[in-house]
Design an enzyme around this catalytic site. Structure first.
Site, mmCIF file in Angstrom:
data_model
loop_
_atom_site.group_PDB
_atom_site.id
_atom_site.type_symbol
_atom_site.label_atom_id
_atom_site.label_comp_id
_atom_site.label_asym_id
_atom_site.label_seq_id
_atom_site.Cartn_x
_atom_site.Cartn_y
_atom_site.Cartn_z
ATOM 1 N N THR A 121 0.917 -1.275 -0.039
ATOM 2 C CA THR A 121 -0.037 0.095 0.153
ATOM 3 C C THR A 121 0.928 1.183 -0.052
ATOM 4 O O THR A 121 2.055 1.251 0.600
ATOM 5 C CB THR A 121 -0.899 0.054 1.158
ATOM 6 O OG1 THR A 121 -1.559 1.350 1.284
ATOM 7 C CG2 THR A 121 0.004 -0.357 2.416
ATOM 8 N N ASP A 122 0.112 2.265 -0.656
ATOM 9 C CA ASP A 122 0.834 3.729 -0.464
ATOM 10 C C ASP A 122 0.998 4.055 1.067
ATOM 11 O O ASP A 122 1.890 4.900 1.247
ATOM 12 C CB ASP A 122 0.288 4.675 -1.346
ATOM 13 C CG ASP A 122 -1.219 4.964 -1.079
ATOM 14 O OD1 ASP A 122 -1.759 4.429 -0.114
ATOM 15 O OD2 ASP A 122 -1.928 5.789 -1.690
ATOM 16 N N GLU A 123 0.369 3.555 1.908
ATOM 17 C CA GLU A 123 0.356 4.001 3.283
ATOM 18 C C GLU A 123 1.666 3.851 3.973
ATOM 19 O O GLU A 123 1.998 4.307 5.002
ATOM 20 C CB GLU A 123 -0.755 3.481 4.032
ATOM 21 C CG GLU A 123 -2.187 3.830 3.409
ATOM 22 C CD GLU A 123 -3.390 3.702 4.545
ATOM 23 O OE1 GLU A 123 -2.755 3.615 5.956
ATOM 24 O OE2 GLU A 123 -4.485 3.757 4.231
ATOM 25 N N TYR A 145 -1.687 -0.350 11.171
ATOM 26 C CA TYR A 145 -1.779 -1.067 9.967
ATOM 27 C C TYR A 145 -0.684 -0.769 8.814
ATOM 28 O O TYR A 145 0.012 -1.665 8.468
ATOM 29 C CB TYR A 145 -3.219 -0.566 9.272
ATOM 30 C CG TYR A 145 -3.165 -0.711 7.691
ATOM 31 C CD1 TYR A 145 -3.302 -2.050 7.093
ATOM 32 C CD2 TYR A 145 -3.043 0.257 6.781
ATOM 33 C CE1 TYR A 145 -3.494 -2.455 5.810
ATOM 34 C CE2 TYR A 145 -3.300 -0.169 5.425
ATOM 35 C CZ TYR A 145 -3.381 -1.101 4.903
ATOM 36 O OH TYR A 145 -3.232 -1.691 3.575
ATOM 37 N N LYS A 149 2.254 -3.385 7.554
ATOM 38 C CA LYS A 149 2.390 -3.584 6.066
ATOM 39 C C LYS A 149 3.811 -3.251 5.645
ATOM 40 O O LYS A 149 4.440 -3.782 4.879
ATOM 41 C CB LYS A 149 1.340 -2.880 5.362
ATOM 42 C CG LYS A 149 0.084 -3.037 5.429
ATOM 43 C CD LYS A 149 -0.218 -4.691 4.820
ATOM 44 C CE LYS A 149 -0.326 -4.257 3.502
ATOM 45 N NZ LYS A 149 -0.670 -5.888 2.725
HETATM 46 P P1 NAD Z 1 -10.094 -6.648 2.444
HETATM 47 O O1 NAD Z 1 -9.911 -6.435 3.768
HETATM 48 O O2 NAD Z 1 -11.026 -6.614 1.647
HETATM 49 O O3 NAD Z 1 -9.964 -8.280 2.343
HETATM 50 C C1 NAD Z 1 -8.639 -8.969 2.939
HETATM 51 C C2 NAD Z 1 -8.945 -10.542 2.659
HETATM 52 O O4 NAD Z 1 -7.736 -11.232 3.216
HETATM 53 C C3 NAD Z 1 -10.040 -11.227 3.171
HETATM 54 O O5 NAD Z 1 -10.588 -11.969 2.431
HETATM 55 C C4 NAD Z 1 -9.763 -11.734 4.654
HETATM 56 O O6 NAD Z 1 -10.496 -12.885 4.986
HETATM 57 C C5 NAD Z 1 -8.507 -12.098 4.223
HETATM 58 N N1 NAD Z 1 -7.519 -12.488 5.483
HETATM 59 C C6 NAD Z 1 -7.356 -11.671 6.368
HETATM 60 N N2 NAD Z 1 -6.569 -12.358 7.509
HETATM 61 C C7 NAD Z 1 -6.117 -13.398 6.689
HETATM 62 C C8 NAD Z 1 -5.139 -14.426 7.226
HETATM 63 N N3 NAD Z 1 -4.508 -14.407 8.433
HETATM 64 N N4 NAD Z 1 -4.983 -15.511 6.519
HETATM 65 C C9 NAD Z 1 -5.647 -15.697 5.096
HETATM 66 N N5 NAD Z 1 -6.649 -14.714 4.889
HETATM 67 C C10 NAD Z 1 -6.728 -13.630 5.636
HETATM 68 O O7 NAD Z 1 -8.849 -5.979 1.647
HETATM 69 P P2 NAD Z 1 -8.264 -5.505 0.336
HETATM 70 O O8 NAD Z 1 -9.136 -3.993 0.454
HETATM 71 O O9 NAD Z 1 -9.294 -6.353 -0.626
HETATM 72 O O10 NAD Z 1 -6.872 -5.205 0.287
HETATM 73 C C11 NAD Z 1 -6.303 -6.397 -0.188
HETATM 74 C C12 NAD Z 1 -4.678 -6.277 -0.087
HETATM 75 O O11 NAD Z 1 -4.451 -4.797 -0.680
HETATM 76 C C13 NAD Z 1 -4.279 -5.773 1.469
HETATM 77 O O12 NAD Z 1 -2.951 -6.387 1.414
HETATM 78 C C14 NAD Z 1 -3.932 -4.062 1.607
HETATM 79 O O13 NAD Z 1 -3.052 -3.850 2.263
HETATM 80 C C15 NAD Z 1 -3.694 -3.944 0.105
HETATM 81 N N6 NAD Z 1 -4.058 -2.719 -0.492
HETATM 82 C C16 NAD Z 1 -5.450 -2.230 -0.178
HETATM 83 C C17 NAD Z 1 -5.909 -1.144 -0.745
HETATM 84 C C18 NAD Z 1 -7.237 -0.417 -0.603
HETATM 85 O O14 NAD Z 1 -7.572 0.652 -0.861
HETATM 86 N N7 NAD Z 1 -8.327 -1.433 -0.169
HETATM 87 C C19 NAD Z 1 -4.948 -0.026 -1.415
HETATM 88 C C20 NAD Z 1 -3.420 -0.586 -1.357
HETATM 89 C C21 NAD Z 1 -3.198 -1.940 -1.094
HETATM 90 O O1 DAU Z 2 -4.240 4.097 0.380
HETATM 91 C C1 DAU Z 2 -4.423 2.899 0.553
HETATM 92 C C2 DAU Z 2 -5.270 2.555 1.803
HETATM 93 O O2 DAU Z 2 -6.385 2.835 1.528
HETATM 94 C C3 DAU Z 2 -5.238 1.012 2.011
HETATM 95 O O3 DAU Z 2 -4.110 0.317 2.245
HETATM 96 C C4 DAU Z 2 -6.147 0.452 3.315
HETATM 97 O O4 DAU Z 2 -6.126 -0.878 3.215
HETATM 98 C C5 DAU Z 2 -7.484 1.406 2.823
HETATM 99 O O5 DAU Z 2 -8.416 1.006 4.038
HETATM 100 C C6 DAU Z 2 -7.336 2.752 2.504
HETATM 101 O O6 DAU Z 2 -6.957 3.305 3.736
HETATM 102 P P1 DAU Z 2 -7.792 4.753 4.263
HETATM 103 O O7 DAU Z 2 -7.509 5.137 5.691
HETATM 104 O O8 DAU Z 2 -6.978 5.782 3.117
HETATM 105 O O9 DAU Z 2 -9.149 4.666 3.586
HETATM 106 P P2 DAU Z 2 -10.234 4.745 4.330
HETATM 107 O O10 DAU Z 2 -11.490 4.500 3.526
HETATM 108 O O11 DAU Z 2 -10.780 4.162 5.739
HETATM 109 O O12 DAU Z 2 -10.517 6.409 4.517
HETATM 110 C C7 DAU Z 2 -10.553 7.287 3.457
HETATM 111 C C8 DAU Z 2 -10.416 8.616 3.918
HETATM 112 O O13 DAU Z 2 -11.698 9.033 4.501
HETATM 113 C C9 DAU Z 2 -9.365 8.997 5.047
HETATM 114 O O14 DAU Z 2 -9.060 10.260 4.877
HETATM 115 C C10 DAU Z 2 -10.317 8.915 6.228
HETATM 116 C C11 DAU Z 2 -11.758 9.427 5.860
HETATM 117 N N1 DAU Z 2 -12.815 8.676 6.263
HETATM 118 C C12 DAU Z 2 -12.963 7.595 6.332
HETATM 119 C C13 DAU Z 2 -13.921 6.811 7.213
HETATM 120 C C14 DAU Z 2 -14.351 5.355 7.077
HETATM 121 C C15 DAU Z 2 -13.777 9.593 6.968
HETATM 122 O O15 DAU Z 2 -13.739 11.096 6.752
HETATM 123 N N2 DAU Z 2 -14.939 9.181 7.478
HETATM 124 C C16 DAU Z 2 -15.216 7.627 7.582
HETATM 125 O O16 DAU Z 2 -16.151 7.334 8.133
#
Ligand code: NAD
Ligand code: DAU
Length: 333
Positions: A121-123, A145, A149
């Site tokens: 992730t970019d985070e 988190y 990561k």
């Molecule tokens: P998500 O929370 O929707 O899905 C995570 C999945 O992993 C789920 O199916 C969960 O059951 C499974 N899981 C969790 N712990 C596990 C374990 N110990 N063993 C096996 N399975 C397990 O997440 P997502 O948003 O699809 O993110 C997927 C990946 O992409 C993550 O690694 C996250 O860090 C990365 N990522 C997410 C975003 C975003 O914006 N959502 C952006 C950049 C990177």
């Molecule tokens: O940047 C990549 C990341 O994006 C992934 O690695 C993470 O798994 C994913 O959860 C996401 O992280 P963020 O913290 O950026 O996403 P989130 O949707 O939680 O929040 C997006 C923005 O919105 C952040 O600035 C917080 C704000 N927010 C979020 C929630 C849930 C609100 O203002 N209100 C809310 O209720």
């Protein structure tokens, strides 16, 4: 190729598996623990495909991993705890899954000699006021988190250097699209807007995110898997950035809700102000994000409108308790 996709029942993993089965001859085994965020329903349309198999298990369980990995040529690891707010409330599972789980997968990849791609992730870079992070920017994560990561990324890099395991790391920006669990900003706001519930915006709503449609992240990961140079990290960023308030206002327009639903609530501790990724390195492999935010958000709102079967059981289950813990009962109506 046979791929082991860990975390394939989650948001991005299920979109990746769907895209891969449609666009390649791959066989895919999904290994997933089915946490609250893992939904078997997200793979429902793929279950009948003879090239698809599902194994219920955790990445930190070596036996489950060895069993699921048999005969595979590569691991793509999406499995993670992914919500920043939950990592602040209860970091335990984040440490276990990202540190121990990644280690177990790397050991299995090393023993069986298969290529390993870590979805990151970019985070991990922290917040940036202006400009964009490149792959060589320092890692300065803010939350449990992103810190765990970042730790997983470093462990992956160590297996390439120490054991010559073929590894790749993809760092994505904020994804949105179908099948995203409604704890994250965009699906939470869409479903609350549909129901006329209040829309909780953290702080002043001016935090900026670099939005990436999930199908574009899936295709970016495929590009890196097929064309990436082992040992390298690739940023995969979206084409548009936007502050949170602008995103919420657009969702209000698309769902026909009222602006008065917006409520500014206490900010997230350690809240990163802005994320931005430079993605030239993956672009040089031939990838580009094809979906602009305006098109992607329309598709996403339409998908949630048409797929109540997917989200209704979530909203009526344990999610309610999470929501009240996170936002308080005042926001629940
Ligand atoms: P998500 O929370 O929707 O899905 C995570 C999945 O992993 C789920 O199916 C969960 O059951 C499974 N899981 C969790 N712990 C596990 C374990 N110990 N063993 C096996 N399975 C397990 O997440 P997502 O948003 O699809 O993110 C997927 C990946 O992409 C993550 O690694 C996250 O860090 C990365 N990522 C997410 C975003 C975003 O914006 N959502 C952006 C950049 C990177
Ligand atoms: O940047 C990549 C990341 O994006 C992934 O690695 C993470 O798994 C994913 O959860 C996401 O992280 P963020 O913290 O950026 O996403 P989130 O949707 O939680 O929040 C997006 C923005 O919105 C952040 O600035 C917080 C704000 N927010 C979020 C929630 C849930 C609100 O203002 N209100 C809310 O209720």
């Amino acid at each position: 190729m046979k791929l082991l996709v860990c975390g394939g029942a989650g948001f991005i993993g299920s979109n990746f598996v769907r895209q891969r089965l449609a666009s390649s001859d791959d066989e895919i085994v999904v290994l997933d623990k089915l946490t609250y965020a893992g939904r078997r329903e997200s793979l429902r349309d793929l279950e009948a495909d003879a090239r698809f198999a599902f194994v219920h298990g955790a990445i930190e369980d070596p036996e489950a991993v060895d069993h699921a990995l048999a005969g595979a040529g590569a691991i793509v690891n999406f499995a993670a705890e992914t919500h920043v707010d939950r990592s602040i409330a209860e970091p335990d599972a984040f440490v276990r899954t990202h540190a121990l789980g990644t280690y177990v997968l790397l050991e299995a990849a090393r023993k069986q000699g298969v290529r390993y791609l870590q979805v990151s992730t970019d985070e991990v870079y922290g917040s940036i006021e202006a400009g964009s992070f490149t792959e060589s920017s320092p890692l300065e994560p803010s939350s449990p988190y992103s810190a765990t990561k970042a730790g997983a990324d470093l462990l992956v890099a160590s297996y390439q250097r120490t054991f010559a395991l073929e590894t790749l790391i993809c760092r994505g920006s904020n994804n949105y699209g179908p099948y995203q669990y409604p704890e994250k900003l965009i699906p939470l706001m869409i479903l609350n807007a549909f129901h006329g519930d209040r829309l909780p915006v953290y702080g002043d709503g001016a935090n900026v995110r670099n939005w990436l449609f999930v199908e574009d992240f899936a295709s970016g990961i495929s590009h890196v898997l097929e064309h990436g140079v082992p040992g390298e990290t690739y940023n995969v960023g979206g084409p548009d950035e936007s502050d949170n308030l602008t995103v919420v206002r657009r969702i209000i327009e698309l769902s026909g809700a009222d602006e008065s639903l917006i409520e500014f609530v206490t900010d997230r501790p350690g809240h990163d102000r802005r994320y931005s990724l430079a993605s030239e390195k993956v672009a040089a492999l031939g990838w580009r994000a094809g979906t602009r935010f305006e098109q992607g958000i329309e598709r996403t709102v339409a998908w949630y409108r048409e797929n109540e079967w997917w989200w209704a059981p979530i909203r009526s289950g344990a999610y309610r308790e999470y929501y009240e813990r996170q936002y308080g009962t005042a926001l629940a109506e």
